[in-house]
Motif scaffolding. Structure first.
Motif, short mmCIF file in Angstrom:
data_model
loop_
_atom_site.label_atom_id
_atom_site.label_comp_id
_atom_site.label_asym_id
_atom_site.label_seq_id
_atom_site.Cartn_x
_atom_site.Cartn_y
_atom_site.Cartn_z
N PHE A 38 0.84 -1.20 0.00
CA PHE A 38 0.00 0.00 0.00
C PHE A 38 0.88 1.25 0.00
O PHE A 38 1.95 1.26 0.62
N THR A 39 0.43 2.27 -0.69
CA THR A 39 1.15 3.54 -0.68
C THR A 39 0.84 4.29 0.62
O THR A 39 -0.21 4.09 1.24
N ASN A 40 1.76 5.15 1.02
CA ASN A 40 1.52 6.00 2.19
C ASN A 40 0.45 7.03 1.85
O ASN A 40 0.56 7.73 0.83
N ALA A 88 2.21 1.74 7.02
CA ALA A 88 2.64 0.67 7.92
C ALA A 88 2.14 0.94 9.35
O ALA A 88 1.72 0.02 10.05
N TRP A 89 2.21 2.20 9.80
CA TRP A 89 1.72 2.56 11.13
C TRP A 89 0.23 2.28 11.25
O TRP A 89 -0.22 1.69 12.24
N LYS A 109 3.03 -7.64 12.49
CA LYS A 109 3.93 -8.46 11.70
C LYS A 109 3.53 -9.93 11.82
O LYS A 109 3.26 -10.42 12.92
N GLY A 110 3.48 -10.62 10.69
CA GLY A 110 3.12 -12.03 10.69
C GLY A 110 1.63 -12.30 10.75
O GLY A 110 1.22 -13.46 10.83
N TYR A 111 0.81 -11.25 10.72
CA TYR A 111 -0.65 -11.46 10.77
C TYR A 111 -1.06 -12.40 9.64
O TYR A 111 -0.70 -12.20 8.48
N HIS A 126 7.89 -6.82 8.29
CA HIS A 126 7.37 -5.49 7.94
C HIS A 126 5.89 -5.61 7.64
O HIS A 126 5.48 -6.41 6.79
N THR A 127 5.07 -4.80 8.31
CA THR A 127 3.62 -4.91 8.14
C THR A 127 3.14 -4.45 6.77
O THR A 127 2.01 -4.74 6.39
N LEU A 128 3.96 -3.75 6.03
CA LEU A 128 3.52 -3.20 4.76
C LEU A 128 3.63 -4.20 3.61
O LEU A 128 3.18 -3.93 2.51
N ALA A 129 4.22 -5.36 3.87
CA ALA A 129 4.39 -6.36 2.82
C ALA A 129 3.42 -7.51 3.03
O ALA A 129 3.41 -8.15 4.08
#
Length: 376
Positions: free
Chosen positions: A259-261, A307-308, A317-319, A331-334
């Motif tokens: 996702f983009t910021n 990410a925030w 992370k790992g969800y 990293h939550t953004l990936a």
């Protein structure tokens, strides 16, 4: 670079599974696959598909695609044209370097660092090919390709001719460009053939603009460091986030940042802060705020962290582990494929995250990768 001849040979067709051509490792079969190893072959293959009225998908590194499990019902042109040519290099004008579209991006960055060309060292480790970088206006750690691009040479499918765009024509903005926003018969109107870069000749990097990168280097923001040091520091940052491709590491079976910021108006960011306080408590963490430039009307924009938002909305992370699709453990953004995910699995997770963030904070995240054959 010569203009393609009037009747170049069209490369031979093959068959392929698109999961094998993308870094997310999802996607069904292509009806037809054509590999182009030169600009001439690339133009010929695209022109042949258009003349035949076939759907067309152009693929290079496959790092920004999420292809449906049904695959692609048409011609996939695989861009494998490679080459780096230095047209001029002096301390006054810098290095003017022309790069073929199929050249792996990080190979070009590594060559720039070896050659003493500054301006793209913070973009080390990004997967994909050079031709894709102006489309997305690829950026990281304070640099964007639009800062160094001098020309983009394309095949215009609508006008059926080769054209050269200069930066002012490219409509570059945050993760966006003219090439991303224009289409012809359902896919991109412009097929990038080569990109020319104007780079500074220097032993030192451009000023380090990213706080974490500066901290990793042990310098203040704005400092300049040896090019090789800057590259290695960026690669280290990316490895820690699972953003350097490694076939053995499922955290890298992804499209990078999914996702983009978000870019918000100041009042929208104020509303976000209020919602965060209601959800996380008045003394809780506050949504990040960075300069976001201006919109088309000149109004100020504020950038915040996707990410925030994802993390604070409950998607750590790992969800989703053990999968088949899950957020990266680094990293939550990936969004990642844990080894046997389908495109439908990836989309289901992406929707869950997007809708969860919207419900929690009133901000709708926008996907960075391109969806082919389905939608988010």
């Amino acid at each position: 670079m010569s203009t393609p001849s009037t009747s170049p040979a069209t490369p031979a067709a093959e068959t392929a599974r698109l999961a094998d051509l993308t870094t997310m490792h999802v996607g069904g079969p292509a009806t037809r696959l054509v590999t182009a190893t030169s600009s001439d072959e690339l133009v010929a293959a695209v022109r042949a598909a258009d003349d035949a009225g076939e759907p067309l998908l152009v693929v290079s590194g496959g790092s920004n695609l999420v292809v449906s499990d049904d695959g692609f019902p048409g011609t996939v042109v695989l861009v494998r044209s490679e080459g780096i040519a230095v047209e001029s290099a002096d301390y006054c004008g810098g290095a003017f370097v022309r790069v073929q579209a199929g050249t792996p991006w990080d190979d070009f960055v590594a060559e720039a660092v070896r050659s003493g060309w500054a301006g793209i060292e913070a973009l080390s480790g990004i997967p994909g090919a050079v031709g894709a970088t102006p489309v997305q206006n690829v950026g990281a750690y304070g640099q964007e390709v639009s800062q160094t691009i001098a020309q983009v040479r394309v095949y215009d499918r609508e006008q059926q001719r080769i054209r050269t765009f200069f930066p002012v024509d490219c409509r570059f903005s945050y993760r966006h460009s003219l090439f991303k926003e224009t289409s012809h018969r359902g896919t991109g109107r412009y097929v990038v053939l080569e990109v020319a870069f104007q780079l500074e000749i220097a032993d030192l990097s451009r000023p380090i603009a990213y706080a974490d990168l500066a901290a990793g280097l042990g310098v203040e923001q704005g400092a300049r460091v040896p090019l090789a040091d800057a590259r290695e520091a960026v690669l280290e940052q990316r490895r820690r986030r699972g953003m350097v491709l490694d076939p053995a590491d499922h955290d890298t079976w992804s499209c990078g940042s999914f996702f983009t910021n978000p870019l918000l108006r100041p009042a929208e960011h104020d509303a976000l802060v209020a919602r965060a306080a209601a959800l996380l408590g008045p003394d809780g963490p506050v949504p990040p705020r960075f300069p976001g430039g201006t919109d088309d009307s000149g109004a100020e924009l504020v950038k915040t962290s996707a990410a925030w938002l994802i993390d604070k909305a409950g998607f750590g992370k790992g969800y989703g582990l053990p999968g088949p699709a899950a957020l990266s453990t680094k990293h939550t953004l990936a969004l990642t494929n844990r080894g046997h995910a389908t495109a439908a699995d990836v989309v289901a997770l992406a929707r869950e995250v997007r809708d969860g963030v919207q419900q929690a904070f009133g901000v709708t995240l926008v996907n960075e990768p391109v969806f082919v054959g389905h939608e988010l």
